[in-house]
Design a protein around this motif. Structure first.
Motif, mmCIF file in Angstrom:
data_model
loop_
_atom_site.group_PDB
_atom_site.id
_atom_site.type_symbol
_atom_site.label_atom_id
_atom_site.label_comp_id
_atom_site.label_asym_id
_atom_site.label_seq_id
_atom_site.Cartn_x
_atom_site.Cartn_y
_atom_site.Cartn_z
ATOM 1 N N PRO A 161 15.529 38.358 38.329
ATOM 2 C CA PRO A 161 14.847 37.741 37.191
ATOM 3 C C PRO A 161 13.609 38.501 36.743
ATOM 4 N N LEU A 162 12.929 39.201 37.663
ATOM 5 C CA LEU A 162 11.785 40.018 37.254
ATOM 6 C C LEU A 162 12.192 41.014 36.176
ATOM 7 N N ASP A 163 13.372 41.637 36.356
ATOM 8 C CA ASP A 163 13.823 42.653 35.411
ATOM 9 C C ASP A 163 14.283 42.017 34.098
ATOM 10 N N MET A 164 14.987 40.878 34.193
ATOM 11 C CA MET A 164 15.441 40.241 32.956
ATOM 12 C C MET A 164 14.258 39.705 32.162
ATOM 13 N N GLN A 179 4.726 45.985 30.623
ATOM 14 C CA GLN A 179 4.382 46.856 31.740
ATOM 15 C C GLN A 179 3.132 46.363 32.469
ATOM 16 N N ARG A 180 2.199 45.778 31.748
ATOM 17 C CA ARG A 180 1.012 45.211 32.403
ATOM 18 C C ARG A 180 1.417 44.140 33.412
ATOM 19 N N ILE A 186 3.121 44.605 41.065
ATOM 20 C CA ILE A 186 3.446 45.840 41.796
ATOM 21 C C ILE A 186 4.944 46.100 41.725
ATOM 22 N N GLN A 187 5.492 45.861 40.540
ATOM 23 C CA GLN A 187 6.910 46.133 40.264
ATOM 24 C C GLN A 187 6.989 47.576 39.768
#
Length: 310
Positions: A161-164, A179-180, A186-187
């Protein structure tokens, strides 16, 4: 402000849920005014408890706000065993009211059982893949990290889910803002929608400038609803002319030619599957008409779409 609902079905993964919700909390933190409003929901008679016993304050789904933009179903455990006609009917009413639907981990299984993924490409946790294919062989299941097809948002669970949500926030507010948020968590690597089934962008396209890589990531997560050059440039943090120049230098193609190639490659893959008409494939890959699709496909591959199917 966009309003998001999270329907938490007992036994859902706490990691998946946090990975889905935290990016939106961070987006509100970094914005002068709130960008997203979240409401957690549960089934009547349920407690909305996760696999480790934790629970979020939530309300029965019948009390969900009437103006949700996206409703995510979050499920773990054995979602194939869920048979809840009242829930399925409620989800169908949300879809008819124009609410976009999402499935996180086993949440896509629930949407499939409710009949709400017919004609949509989607993904789910790999653990459910064999059962999904056996139960609903006509559905367009793909083993991807996440998949956005028009008003359906599905991901594999875990940390995906972080990526989606990065893709959603980048679409809404640009890649620099997204991106912030990634940096906050820390992804260090934003994974593309098709990871890990395919190699990285670098493996497929070679080293790309950061803005071009951001644009390609946007292209691959917006197949059915293509963005235009201005949108790609704005969300990648460049002017249209700068993005065009950098893309051509890195790939030898214009921005939109590269994008068209990505969509046509997806179409070629879909055409190899039974049960989909050429018109349906054209719609799923963002072409305005079947004739336009057939012309573009013929130029790219030297044959008609029906020839691939044959």
């Amino acid at each position: 402000m966009r309003r998001l609902g999270f329907l938490l079905l007992d036994g859902y993964g706490l990691m998946s849920t946090a990975a889905a919700m935290e990016p939106f909390r961070a987006a509100n933190l970094f914005s002068p005014s709130p960008l997203y409003e979240m409401q957690t929901l549960h089934r009547p008679g349920g407690e909305g408890r996760s696999s480790v016993g934790a629970a979020f304050p939530s309300v029965p789904y019948a009390q969900a706000p009437a103006d949700l933009d996206i409703l995510f179903v979050v499920a773990g455990g054995d979602p194939m065993a869920l048979r809840d006609p009242a829930l399925f009917s409620w989800l169908a009413r949300q879809a008819r009211a124009g609410v976009a639907l999402g499935g996180i981990s086993g949440g896509a299984v629930v949407l499939a059982a409710a009949g709400l993924l017919e004609g949509y490409r989607f993904t789910a946790h790999w653990h459910h893949e064999a059962e999904i294919r056996a139960t609903w062989p006509a559905l367009l299941l793909e083993r991807r990290l996440f998949l956005i097809d028009r008003d359906r948002y599905t991901c594999a669970g875990g940390t995906s889910p972080l990526d989606m949500m990065h893709a959603l926030i980048a679409r809404d507010h640009g890649t620099r803002f997204a991106q912030r948020i990634a940096d906050w968590f820390i992804q260090t690597e934003i994974r593309p929608a098709e990871a890990p089934q395919q190699g990285s962008l670098a493996a497929r396209y070679g080293d790309l400038p950061a803005a071009v890589e951001a644009a390609v990531t946007l292209m691959e997560s917006h197949i059915a609803d293509p963005l235009d050059l201005g949108q790609l440039a704005d969300l990648s943090g460049l002017s249209s002319r700068q993005l065009q120049r950098q893309t051509r230098a890195a790939t030898g193609l214009s921005v939109m030619a590269l994008y068209r190639g990505i969509r046509l490659a997806t179409a070629r893959e879909l055409l190899s599957r039974p049960g989909l008409s050429v018109g349906e494939v054209a719609q799923m890959t963002g072409f305005t008409s079947q004739a336009h699709f057939a012309e573009a496909f013929g130029k790219a591959y030297g044959q008609a779409p029906s020839g691939v199917r044959g």
